[in-house]
Design an enzyme around this catalytic site. Sequence first.
Site, PDB file in Angstrom:
ATOM      1  N   ASN A  12       0.825  -1.175   0.070  1.00 24.15           N
ATOM      2  CA  ASN A  12       0.050  -0.140   0.074  1.00 24.15           C
ATOM      3  C   ASN A  12       0.810   1.516   0.047  1.00 24.15           C
ATOM      4  OD1 ASN A  12      -1.785   2.129   0.574  1.00 24.15           O
ATOM      5  ND2 ASN A  12      -2.452   1.282   2.529  1.00 24.15           N
ATOM      6  N   LYS A  14       0.207   4.389  -0.244  1.00 22.77           N
ATOM      7  CA  LYS A  14      -0.482   5.316   0.422  1.00 22.77           C
ATOM      8  C   LYS A  14      -0.208   6.730  -0.642  1.00 22.77           C
ATOM      9  CE  LYS A  14      -0.138   3.288   4.480  1.00 22.77           C
ATOM     10  NZ  LYS A  14      -0.017   3.274   6.330  1.00 22.77           N
ATOM     11  N   HIS A  98      -9.461   1.249   5.093  1.00 21.49           N
ATOM     12  CA  HIS A  98      -8.061   1.630   5.750  1.00 21.49           C
ATOM     13  C   HIS A  98      -8.430   2.409   7.035  1.00 21.49           C
ATOM     14  CE1 HIS A  98      -3.859   2.454   6.704  1.00 21.49           C
ATOM     15  NE2 HIS A  98      -3.567   1.574   5.918  1.00 21.49           N
ATOM     16  N   GLU A 100      -6.827   4.866   7.934  1.00 16.40           N
ATOM     17  CA  GLU A 100      -6.489   6.298   7.585  1.00 16.40           C
ATOM     18  C   GLU A 100      -8.062   6.760   6.841  1.00 16.40           C
ATOM     19  OE1 GLU A 100      -2.930   5.572   5.486  1.00 16.40           O
ATOM     20  OE2 GLU A 100      -1.891   5.038   7.253  1.00 16.40           O
ATOM     21  N   GLU A 169      -5.059  -4.514  10.630  1.00 16.90           N
ATOM     22  CA  GLU A 169      -3.990  -3.665  11.027  1.00 16.90           C
ATOM     23  C   GLU A 169      -4.351  -2.837  12.159  1.00 16.90           C
ATOM     24  OE1 GLU A 169      -2.038  -2.677   6.747  1.00 16.90           O
ATOM     25  OE2 GLU A 169      -3.759  -1.088   7.237  1.00 16.90           O
ATOM     26  N   GLY A 175       2.840   2.767  10.722  1.00 21.45           N
ATOM     27  CA  GLY A 175       3.877   3.754  10.664  1.00 21.45           C
ATOM     28  C   GLY A 175       4.364   4.054  11.852  1.00 21.45           C
ATOM     29  N   SER A 215       3.680  -1.728  10.462  1.00 23.78           N
ATOM     30  CA  SER A 215       5.062  -1.784  10.785  1.00 23.78           C
ATOM     31  C   SER A 215       5.631  -3.088  10.245  1.00 23.78           C
ATOM     32  CB  SER A 215       5.539  -1.566  12.023  1.00 23.78           C
ATOM     33  OG  SER A 215       5.201  -0.039  12.149  1.00 23.78           O
TER      34      SER A 215
HETATM   35  P1  13P Z   1       3.279   0.566   7.745  1.00 18.39           P
HETATM   36  O1  13P Z   1       3.694  -0.729   7.032  1.00 18.39           O
HETATM   37  O2  13P Z   1       3.916   1.672   7.183  1.00 18.39           O
HETATM   38  O3  13P Z   1       3.180   0.712   9.114  1.00 18.39           O
HETATM   39  O4  13P Z   1       1.657   0.722   7.123  1.00 18.39           O
HETATM   40  C1  13P Z   1       0.789  -0.369   7.321  1.00 18.39           C
HETATM   41  C2  13P Z   1      -0.347   0.162   6.523  1.00 18.39           C
HETATM   42  O5  13P Z   1      -1.336   1.076   6.730  1.00 18.39           O
HETATM   43  C3  13P Z   1      -0.562  -0.750   5.254  1.00 18.39           C
HETATM   44  O6  13P Z   1      -1.988  -0.502   4.772  1.00 18.39           O
END
Ligand code: 13P
Length: 253
Positions: A12, A14, A98, A100, A169, A175, A215
């Site tokens: 992903n 983003k 997601h 976010e 997640e 992150g 992560s």
């Molecule tokens: P990270 O791997 O940067 O922690 O992000 C995970 C994520 O949100 C994947 O959709």
Amino acid sequence: MSKYRKKIIAGNWKMNKSVREAQDLTDGIIRELAGYRETDIVLCPPFTSLKVVGDLLVDTYIKLGAQNMHWEPSGAYTGEVSPNMLRDLFCHYVILGHSERRAYFNETDKIVNTKVKAAISTHLVPIMCVGETKAERESGQAKDIVRRQIEEGLRDVEGDLKTMIVAYEPVWAIGTGLTATPDIAQEMHAHIREILAKTKGEATAQSIRIQYGGSVKPENAAELFKQPDIDGGLIGGASLEARAFAKIVEAAV
Ligand code: 13P
């Protein structure tokens, strides 16, 4: 009952990478993973790079995915992208719900549910994301939150769900560098499979692949992917670098 589930690793990206950078990253990943067939692999670039990344993936084993979509096939929804438009660009997968999107764009379980239905009826494979916040985990509500997200997200979803993906997640792991331990992740994945079995039947629950995200790095991927109910990963930061992403893919056999 247990069943073989091929692992699936999705990147992903983003809101990262210009068109040119997306091409370079895709070239790098194709080179790193040339001929690799042990796991399913998906790249989810931003909308602006779907076309160029898709063009590069033609004739490879790697599939294309989007990070979001609207639920209507077309219409007056300024700024939105429809499921049909994603199919038009040869997307196979779409990430939905997601954390976010839930946190910054007010996506509710109801909206996620509507999108899951639209994805399935357009023949896109949904990657439906669920996960609790730090406060929810600390107050002992993690399992209930995830149960609600799964039950509501899949409410009245018709058709064959066996190919869909659920991504666990935990918001506190995204992150932050704080990965869930393999034990914590496995416990939640088993819980998710139990909810799926109760709501959609045992056969469907055993077929649905549940990815872990938060992560994931080359250093911790193998331990996570060894867990019996972890069927792959949804990778953020580490998917932005070809070698790191390839190492994670290779850890998932
Ligand atoms: P990270 O791997 O940067 O922690 O992000 C995970 C994520 O949100 C994947 O959709």
